[in-house]
Scaffold this motif. Structure first.
Motif, PDB file in Angstrom:
ATOM      1  N   SER A 109       4.474   0.238  -0.864  1.00 14.02           N
ATOM      2  CA  SER A 109       3.551  -0.874  -0.638  1.00 14.02           C
ATOM      3  C   SER A 109       3.871  -1.615   0.656  1.00 14.02           C
ATOM      4  O   SER A 109       3.001  -2.212   1.276  1.00 14.02           O
ATOM      5  CB  SER A 109       3.611  -1.861  -1.805  1.00 14.02           C
ATOM      6  N   ARG A 110       5.127  -1.574   1.075  1.00  7.37           N
ATOM      7  CA  ARG A 110       5.567  -2.270   2.284  1.00  7.37           C
ATOM      8  C   ARG A 110       5.637  -1.371   3.509  1.00  7.37           C
ATOM      9  O   ARG A 110       6.085  -1.805   4.556  1.00  7.37           O
ATOM     10  CB  ARG A 110       6.941  -2.877   2.042  1.00  7.37           C
ATOM     11  N   ALA A 111       5.208  -0.135   3.388  1.00  7.32           N
ATOM     12  CA  ALA A 111       5.416   0.842   4.460  1.00  7.32           C
ATOM     13  C   ALA A 111       4.373   0.794   5.570  1.00  7.32           C
ATOM     14  O   ALA A 111       4.636   1.279   6.661  1.00  7.32           O
ATOM     15  CB  ALA A 111       5.472   2.255   3.872  1.00  7.32           C
ATOM     16  N   SER A 112       3.218   0.233   5.329  1.00  9.60           N
ATOM     17  CA  SER A 112       2.163   0.290   6.344  1.00  9.60           C
ATOM     18  C   SER A 112       2.398  -0.732   7.448  1.00  9.60           C
ATOM     19  O   SER A 112       3.042  -1.763   7.245  1.00  9.60           O
ATOM     20  CB  SER A 112       0.792   0.064   5.703  1.00  9.60           C
ATOM     21  N   PHE A 113       1.842  -0.462   8.599  1.00 10.29           N
ATOM     22  CA  PHE A 113       1.936  -1.392   9.712  1.00 10.29           C
ATOM     23  C   PHE A 113       1.111  -2.645   9.434  1.00 10.29           C
ATOM     24  O   PHE A 113       1.434  -3.714   9.932  1.00 10.29           O
ATOM     25  CB  PHE A 113       1.518  -0.736  11.022  1.00 10.29           C
ATOM     26  N   ASP A 114       0.069  -2.532   8.618  1.00  8.97           N
ATOM     27  CA  ASP A 114      -0.711  -3.711   8.252  1.00  8.97           C
ATOM     28  C   ASP A 114       0.166  -4.710   7.496  1.00  8.97           C
ATOM     29  O   ASP A 114       0.113  -5.908   7.745  1.00  8.97           O
ATOM     30  CB  ASP A 114      -1.915  -3.331   7.384  1.00  8.97           C
ATOM     31  N   TYR A 115       0.993  -4.213   6.568  1.00  8.46           N
ATOM     32  CA  TYR A 115       1.902  -5.092   5.828  1.00  8.46           C
ATOM     33  C   TYR A 115       2.916  -5.710   6.788  1.00  8.46           C
ATOM     34  O   TYR A 115       3.174  -6.912   6.729  1.00  8.46           O
ATOM     35  CB  TYR A 115       2.619  -4.326   4.721  1.00  8.46           C
ATOM     36  N   MET A 116       3.488  -4.898   7.670  1.00  7.88           N
ATOM     37  CA  MET A 116       4.476  -5.412   8.615  1.00  7.88           C
ATOM     38  C   MET A 116       3.858  -6.473   9.529  1.00  7.88           C
ATOM     39  O   MET A 116       4.505  -7.461   9.865  1.00  7.88           O
ATOM     40  CB  MET A 116       5.077  -4.279   9.447  1.00  7.88           C
TER      41      MET A 116
END
Length: 178
Positions: A109-116
């Motif tokens: 769930s935390r892997a996408s660049f959108d989350y980052m």
């Protein structure tokens, strides 16, 4: 950035640290049996291998624009990686334990660049608020200067889950800020 099979295989097996790694059961798309595979998460790429010591990945899933959710399945501890769109593939995976499933769901769930990007925006907001607070430490206001007020972010409710900024005790204009 230009990627090919060789560069992906190198990245998957190089010594750079993995965000998560372990065995999961992956349900096939055509043949719906589960196969035990070794998964390695690096950044926003989820690689999977036949065995733990395999030299090349069998496949890679780029985790942009996906949702990770728990799913009902005959296999215990199952979850799905779903992508938007009508013809997008859904990957169904199952862990060997509740703890492993929770770890994978959290990592994915935390892997996408959108989350980052959201995390960085929230940390920048916290830093700005901290700077405003520090500037007000010598008798100034704790409010931001002028009529501008920070906009509430989408992560307000999950702020306690984000890493906190380290405490800093700087001096400004010769005045120690406590």
């Amino acid at each position: 950035m230009k990627l090919n099979e060789r560069s992906l295989a190198f990245y998957a097996t190089c010594d750079s640290p993995a965000d998560n790694a372990g065995f999961l059961y992956k349900r096939g798309e055509r043949h719906t049996a589960y196969h035990r595979r070794w998964f390695v998460l690096k950044g926003n790429m989820l690689f999977y291998f036949e065995e733990r010591d395999s030299r090349e990945p069998v496949g890679v899933i780029v985790l942009e624009g996906c949702n990770v959710e728990l799913c009902d399945s005959a296999e215990g501890f199952a979850f799905a990686i779903r992508f938007g769109g009508t013809k997008s593939r859904t990957y169904v995976l199952a862990a060997e334990s509740q703890a492993a499933m929770e770890s994978w769901v959290k990592s994915l769930s935390r892997a996408s660049f959108d989350y980052m990007r959201l995390v960085v925006q929230e940390l920048e907001k916290q830093l700005q608020e901290m700077r405003w607070g520090l500037a007000g430490g010598c008798g100034g206001s704790r409010e931001p200067p002028g009529p501008w007020k920070p906009k509430p972010s989408g992560l307000e409710q999950s702020r306690e889950q984000l890493p906190a900024l380290p405490p800093i005790l700087p001096k400004e204009n010769g005045c120690a800020v406590w």
